[in-house]
Design an enzyme around this catalytic site. Sequence first.
Site, PDB file in Angstrom:
ATOM      1  N   ARG A 171      20.208  82.980  44.134  1.00 16.19           N
ATOM      2  CA  ARG A 171      20.457  82.603  42.741  1.00 16.19           C
ATOM      3  C   ARG A 171      19.214  82.023  42.071  1.00 16.19           C
ATOM      4  O   ARG A 171      19.292  81.105  41.267  1.00 16.19           O
ATOM      5  CB  ARG A 171      21.624  81.614  42.637  1.00 16.19           C
ATOM      6  CG  ARG A 171      22.900  82.110  43.250  1.00 16.19           C
ATOM      7  CD  ARG A 171      23.449  83.359  42.572  1.00 16.19           C
ATOM      8  NE  ARG A 171      24.543  83.896  43.345  1.00 16.19           N
ATOM      9  CZ  ARG A 171      24.405  84.822  44.295  1.00 16.19           C
ATOM     10  NH1 ARG A 171      23.215  85.327  44.555  1.00 16.19           N
ATOM     11  NH2 ARG A 171      25.442  85.259  44.975  1.00 16.19           N
ATOM     12  N   SER A 257      31.095  80.735  38.657  1.00 16.39           N
ATOM     13  CA  SER A 257      30.843  79.674  39.650  1.00 16.39           C
ATOM     14  C   SER A 257      29.874  78.664  39.058  1.00 16.39           C
ATOM     15  O   SER A 257      28.735  79.007  38.732  1.00 16.39           O
ATOM     16  CB  SER A 257      30.267  80.276  40.933  1.00 16.39           C
ATOM     17  OG  SER A 257      31.201  81.140  41.537  1.00 16.39           O
ATOM     18  N   GLU A 394      24.784  76.096  38.639  1.00 12.43           N
ATOM     19  CA  GLU A 394      24.244  77.451  38.503  1.00 12.43           C
ATOM     20  C   GLU A 394      23.899  77.778  37.054  1.00 12.43           C
ATOM     21  O   GLU A 394      22.888  78.419  36.790  1.00 12.43           O
ATOM     22  CB  GLU A 394      25.240  78.471  39.062  1.00 12.43           C
ATOM     23  CG  GLU A 394      24.687  79.881  39.140  1.00 12.43           C
ATOM     24  CD  GLU A 394      25.560  80.803  39.965  1.00 12.43           C
ATOM     25  OE1 GLU A 394      25.650  81.980  39.608  1.00 12.43           O
ATOM     26  OE2 GLU A 394      26.138  80.353  40.969  1.00 12.43           O
TER      27      GLU A 394
END
Length: 402
Positions: A171, A257, A394
């Site tokens: 990520r 998420s 995130e």
Amino acid sequence: MTDAATTEEPGIRFADLTTLRVGGPIGRLVTATTPDQLVAHVREAEASGGPWMVLGGGSNLLVGDDGFAGTVVHIATRGIEVHPGDDEGTVRLRVQAGENWDELVAFTVTRGYSGLEALSGIPGSVGASPVQNIGAYGQEVSDALIGIEFLDEGADEPRFMSADELELGYRTSVLKQGLRGVVVSVEFALHDTTAEREVLGEPVGRPVAYAQLAQALGVQLGDRVPVARVREAVLALRSGKGMVLDPDDPDSVSAGSFFTNPIVSEHVARTLPGDAPRWYLDPDEPDEVTPLAELEARSPLDAFLAHQAEVEQAEQRSDAAPDEPLVKLSAAWLIEHSGIRRGFALPGSRAGISTKHTLALTNRGGASAEEIAQLARFVQGRVQAEFGITLHPEPVLIGLEL
């Protein structure tokens, strides 16, 4: 290079353009529908000397209630070009940054191209996909990415950056870590399954690499199934978690998420309860994971080679000794076992944990950005107090801190 025909849209808030539906006013919004307009808008914003930012699909963004006083360049470019691949049985796609990600995946599946099908249902734009190195169900953008066309801050023309130059990780990428500029287009290399269609009757994708997906498909890990079946199964799995945008599903009013799965040293991982999910990072596929039991069952030579590769990553982590391997943990497990359950909300707050998945923070209707941030801080605090592990968000945060 032609000048942008500037289209300004007054009175727009980030709440109108993000999947969380929160965020304050935009100082000046301009929309780019062609690559030339995108470059011209960015150059104009830079020349103004004021603050500026770009906005794609708004699915991975949390902006404060005060908004952003500068210029926001909304990327709405479109276009998918298909070219022969460098290797037999492959195709090369050049996709404009403003294309909708899931529509691109649907396009590839319809054509019988394999490599993105497990990334179905992820909201957002194509240009944002390498920034986060988006991934799900055993696939990541890095698996198929050739490179990007990138306009550096202050540059007059875009340049090509290869996937290696982007330093893609879990990520993350150099784009997320601070390289200033704008993704103009993205190139992918995909497997063309049309030749197999003649033999098998339908295009068969890459081996299934995620246990939950294999179970949903009724196959074994490593089996190959039609790309359309993979997409259908992934969409069903994501919908069951409220992770597919759906106007009839309040749980989908989120940024997906909200926290990444923590990556910690082996020492830290072993302090958790025995039933806590944990995986050694696989050195050959840095963003995939290998279960502890499987890695520990390797031959001494294999284990040694794996350990040596992991050491290089561990040295970059402040919580790991130079000779410690890294372990990926489950953020969802940590949240749930810190006492926070699905559907949880702070008293009086319009923000809440999804009723389907503890990793999603949702806007239950009329929530402010600060309410989302308060809930995120509360989750972080509970996990830190219970397990001594800090969860990291995130989404990109603007005008807010956790």
